[in-house]
Design an enzyme around this catalytic site. Sequence first.
Site, PDB file in Angstrom:
ATOM      1  N   ASN A   1      -8.783 -29.416  36.358  1.00 41.75           N
ATOM      2  CA  ASN A   1      -8.982 -28.914  34.985  1.00 41.75           C
ATOM      3  C   ASN A   1      -8.451 -27.481  34.829  1.00 41.75           C
ATOM      4  O   ASN A   1      -8.723 -26.826  33.841  1.00 41.75           O
ATOM      5  CB  ASN A   1     -10.476 -28.952  34.627  1.00 41.75           C
ATOM      6  CG  ASN A   1     -11.308 -28.087  35.566  1.00 41.75           C
ATOM      7  OD1 ASN A   1     -10.787 -27.529  36.531  1.00 41.75           O
ATOM      8  ND2 ASN A   1     -12.592 -27.957  35.283  1.00 41.75           N
TER       9      ASN A   1
ATOM     10  N   HIS B   1      -9.325 -24.958  36.747  1.00 43.36           N
ATOM     11  CA  HIS B   1     -10.267 -23.904  37.168  1.00 43.36           C
ATOM     12  C   HIS B   1      -9.746 -23.150  38.394  1.00 43.36           C
ATOM     13  O   HIS B   1      -8.903 -23.643  39.148  1.00 43.36           O
ATOM     14  CB  HIS B   1     -11.692 -24.449  37.379  1.00 43.36           C
ATOM     15  CG  HIS B   1     -11.910 -25.230  38.626  1.00 43.36           C
ATOM     16  ND1 HIS B   1     -13.045 -25.980  38.847  1.00 43.36           N
ATOM     17  CD2 HIS B   1     -11.154 -25.409  39.736  1.00 43.36           C
ATOM     18  CE1 HIS B   1     -12.977 -26.546  40.032  1.00 43.36           C
ATOM     19  NE2 HIS B   1     -11.845 -26.227  40.584  1.00 43.36           N
TER      20      HIS B   1
ATOM     21  N   ASP C   1     -16.966 -19.337  46.500  1.00 48.04           N
ATOM     22  CA  ASP C   1     -17.878 -19.986  45.547  1.00 48.04           C
ATOM     23  C   ASP C   1     -18.872 -20.885  46.285  1.00 48.04           C
ATOM     24  O   ASP C   1     -18.764 -21.066  47.497  1.00 48.04           O
ATOM     25  CB  ASP C   1     -17.095 -20.778  44.485  1.00 48.04           C
ATOM     26  CG  ASP C   1     -16.034 -21.702  45.086  1.00 48.04           C
ATOM     27  OD1 ASP C   1     -16.038 -21.911  46.323  1.00 48.04           O
ATOM     28  OD2 ASP C   1     -15.205 -22.213  44.324  1.00 48.04           O
TER      29      ASP C   1
ATOM     30  N   GLU D   1     -14.691 -22.016  35.234  1.00 52.37           N
ATOM     31  CA  GLU D   1     -14.277 -23.201  34.482  1.00 52.37           C
ATOM     32  C   GLU D   1     -13.518 -22.808  33.217  1.00 52.37           C
ATOM     33  O   GLU D   1     -13.551 -21.639  32.796  1.00 52.37           O
ATOM     34  CB  GLU D   1     -15.532 -24.003  34.116  1.00 52.37           C
ATOM     35  CG  GLU D   1     -16.344 -24.481  35.321  1.00 52.37           C
ATOM     36  CD  GLU D   1     -15.680 -25.609  36.098  1.00 52.37           C
ATOM     37  OE1 GLU D   1     -14.439 -25.647  36.215  1.00 52.37           O
ATOM     38  OE2 GLU D   1     -16.405 -26.473  36.608  1.00 52.37           O
TER      39      GLU D   1
END
Length: 241
Positions: free
Chosen positions: A136, A138, A67, A143
């Site tokens: 979170n 991810h 990423d 996401e």
Amino acid sequence: MKLEILNDYEALSARAAELVAGIVRAKPDAVLCLASGHTPIGLFKQLAALSKAGQIDLGHCKFIGLDEWVGIPPEEAGSCCYFLDVNLFKPLDIAADQCFFFNGMAKDLEDECRQMDAAIARLGGLDLMVVGIGMNGHIALNEPGTLWNLYSQVSDLDATTVQVGQKYFTKKTQLAKGLTLGLRHLREARLPLLLAAGEGKARIVKQALQGNPSEALPASIFQTLEQGVILLDRAAAAELK
Ligand code: PGA
């Protein structure tokens, strides 16, 4: 999925390195995607030690960037490209032509994604995709809410990622979008490998592995991956039943 709980971060990193080494010994020109982030640093050090000792040869492998932050040039400290360069490619003497990265400065971000997908397909798919888990839930920059059937995509970063992502930069940096391999790449990887260490990850690891699998929590996709392997240290596994 297969879950292994290791005593500590050192043991987790050694086990991850053993898995990577096994893949590369079986297939010297393996296509490897290794996450940036703090979790895999121990793995990178173990790989460098194995390479130095002549026990692994990464000279014929291809490396795919997982990423990248949109708007951050590859040579800037804080970019995922820079992070892997400093922590993995330089110590291991990996040549530039072995590496495929998203360019966070690309004018056409969608085209950047299609080029990455085409490069992975041309190389015959991913033999290994090492990922961490975000606070979170991810995976890479996929996401919460991301569809599980997408290849590379431009993602809108959520507030947690924007805040936690500051740790890679020396000054406050505006982050809003990312380029990321998709969860479909994870599903199709020959070995999808999730690493999580430390007590800070215990709550999200429990939700991801023992809650209902849902697109609201990207890492829960691992529950559906037959070939997936998850390595946790005891601290990250502390809340599992
Ligand atoms: P970390 O990042 O390895 O630095 O905890 C993981 C992630 O955000 O995916």
